[in-house]
Design a protein around this motif. Structure first.
Motif, short mmCIF file in Angstrom:
data_model
loop_
_atom_site.label_atom_id
_atom_site.label_comp_id
_atom_site.label_asym_id
_atom_site.label_seq_id
_atom_site.Cartn_x
_atom_site.Cartn_y
_atom_site.Cartn_z
N UNK A 174 0.85 -1.19 0.00
CA UNK A 174 0.00 0.00 0.00
C UNK A 174 0.88 1.24 0.00
N UNK A 175 0.28 2.39 -0.28
CA UNK A 175 1.02 3.64 -0.34
C UNK A 175 0.23 4.75 0.32
N UNK A 176 0.96 5.69 0.91
CA UNK A 176 0.36 6.89 1.47
C UNK A 176 1.33 8.03 1.27
N UNK A 177 0.82 9.24 1.24
CA UNK A 177 1.69 10.38 1.04
C UNK A 177 0.90 11.67 1.19
N UNK A 178 1.61 12.78 1.29
CA UNK A 178 0.96 14.06 1.52
C UNK A 178 1.30 15.07 0.44
N UNK A 179 0.29 15.85 0.06
CA UNK A 179 0.43 16.90 -0.95
C UNK A 179 1.01 16.32 -2.25
N UNK A 180 2.23 16.69 -2.63
CA UNK A 180 2.84 16.10 -3.82
C UNK A 180 2.87 14.57 -3.70
N UNK A 181 3.09 14.07 -2.50
CA UNK A 181 3.08 12.63 -2.27
C UNK A 181 1.70 12.02 -2.38
N UNK A 182 0.66 12.80 -1.99
CA UNK A 182 -0.70 12.33 -2.18
C UNK A 182 -1.03 12.21 -3.66
N UNK A 183 -0.57 13.22 -4.44
CA UNK A 183 -0.72 13.13 -5.88
C UNK A 183 0.04 11.96 -6.46
N UNK A 184 1.23 11.68 -5.90
CA UNK A 184 2.01 10.53 -6.34
C UNK A 184 1.29 9.22 -6.12
N UNK A 185 0.56 9.11 -5.01
CA UNK A 185 -0.22 7.90 -4.73
C UNK A 185 -1.29 7.68 -5.80
N UNK A 186 -2.05 8.75 -6.11
CA UNK A 186 -3.08 8.65 -7.14
C UNK A 186 -2.46 8.26 -8.49
N UNK A 187 -1.38 8.93 -8.87
CA UNK A 187 -0.75 8.65 -10.17
C UNK A 187 -0.23 7.23 -10.26
N UNK A 188 0.39 6.75 -9.18
CA UNK A 188 0.92 5.39 -9.16
C UNK A 188 -0.21 4.37 -9.32
N UNK A 189 -1.30 4.59 -8.57
CA UNK A 189 -2.42 3.65 -8.64
C UNK A 189 -3.06 3.64 -10.02
N UNK A 190 -3.10 4.79 -10.69
CA UNK A 190 -3.68 4.84 -12.04
C UNK A 190 -2.77 4.16 -13.07
N UNK A 225 -8.08 24.19 2.55
CA UNK A 225 -6.79 24.08 1.88
C UNK A 225 -6.74 25.08 0.71
N UNK A 226 -5.79 26.01 0.77
CA UNK A 226 -5.63 26.99 -0.31
C UNK A 226 -4.51 26.62 -1.27
N UNK A 227 -3.78 25.55 -0.99
CA UNK A 227 -2.69 25.09 -1.86
C UNK A 227 -3.20 24.02 -2.83
N UNK A 228 -3.81 22.99 -2.28
CA UNK A 228 -4.50 21.97 -3.09
C UNK A 228 -5.96 22.01 -2.67
N UNK A 229 -6.81 22.66 -3.44
CA UNK A 229 -8.22 22.81 -3.03
C UNK A 229 -8.88 21.46 -2.75
N UNK A 230 -9.77 21.47 -1.79
CA UNK A 230 -10.51 20.26 -1.44
C UNK A 230 -11.16 19.63 -2.66
N UNK A 231 -11.66 20.45 -3.57
CA UNK A 231 -12.36 19.92 -4.75
C UNK A 231 -11.46 19.05 -5.61
N UNK A 232 -10.13 19.29 -5.58
CA UNK A 232 -9.21 18.51 -6.41
C UNK A 232 -9.25 17.03 -6.05
N UNK A 233 -9.37 16.73 -4.77
CA UNK A 233 -9.41 15.33 -4.34
C UNK A 233 -10.85 14.83 -4.19
#
Length: 250
Positions: free
Chosen positions: A141-157, A194-202
């Motif tokens: 499994x994978x977990x991560x934050x911000x750029x790492x959270x995006x990395x989790x989504x990209x890896x799974x896709x 969140x003003x850096x990665x808006x909630x709507x993005x996730x």
């Protein structure tokens, strides 16, 4: 950490990764200037190095017959660079550095400056780790934050067969390949303010994945900005969820 003292030293050496790149048909260039003919298919082996922290659970050396779960932690953009200690600032590496025991192998790689998480490199990392440590391929499994959270989504896709689940914190990702990962369960976290990665993005990713038949849940922290990782990794349910993941059909 409760590991044997050689664990951190080995992790600092970096990990050579064999990346097989199919070159397809390689064209030859004849000296007489005539049109090149197609040669036989070829392949290249490329080498990369990923600095990383490695955590081996208590009992790993005493149980040579046991395969262990693997959790990969992906840091955010602020922890990039060549100073590996930066990776311990947040998330699972921070908990491990504080002495928390986790009954799994935990690997925390580091990106170089100005680079993002590359799903192909993460896939190669997993293959290399599976060839080195006793990892249960059904329980990665994978977990991560911000750029790492995006990395989790990209890896799974990109490589849905790699992962039994992801827990992205203030993450984001492309919607184009979302259908590829509908078999990968998601437990996501985000700050409402969140003003850096808006909630709507996730939030949109979670909603669309559910619509595709996937399993996805989102915890929203009211009044919290971008640093949703503080409450998320303080929640024992996050780690318990990751440890409970087993690849469907395995």
């Amino acid at each position: 950490m409760t590991n044997p003292p050689d664990i951190d030293r080995r992790s600092l050496l970096g990990l050579p990764l064999a990346l097989a790149a199919a070159a397809g048909h390689a064209a030859t260039a004849p000296a007489d200037g005539h049109q090149a003919e197609w040669a036989t298919p070829a392949s290249l082996t490329l080498q990369a190095t990923l600095r990383h922290w490695l955590y081996l659970p208590a009992g790993y050396h005493e149980r040579p017959d046991k395969a262990w779960p693997l959790i990969v932690f992906l840091h955010g953009s602020g922890e990039r660079g060549a100073q590996l200690d930066r990776v311990k600032a947040h998330g699972l590496p921070k908990l491990l550095a504080a002495g928390q025991a986790i009954p799994a192998i935990v690997v925390s790689p580091q990106c170089d400056d100005d680079l993002d998480w590359d799903p192909h490199l993460l896939h190669a990392l997993l293959l290399a780790l599976r060839g080195t440590w006793r990892i249960d391929p059904r329980r990665v499994s994978a977990t991560g934050l911000s750029m790492g959270g995006g990395g989790c989504w990209d890896w799974a896709m990109a490589y849905p067969d790699d992962l039994a689940g992801i827990a992205p914190v203030c993450g984001y990702g492309s919607h184009l390949r979302l259908a590829r990962m509908r078999g990968v369960p998601v437990r996501a976290y985000h700050g409402a303010d969140d003003s850096v990665v808006p909630l709507s993005a996730q939030q949109t990713l979670v909603t669309e994945l559910r619509g595709l038949g996937g399993q996805a849940e989102l915890t929203i922290y009211p009044g919290v900005g971008h640093d949703a990782w503080n409450p998320a990794y303080a929640d024992p349910a996050l780690l318990a969820w990751l440890l409970a993941r087993v690849k469907a059909g395995a």
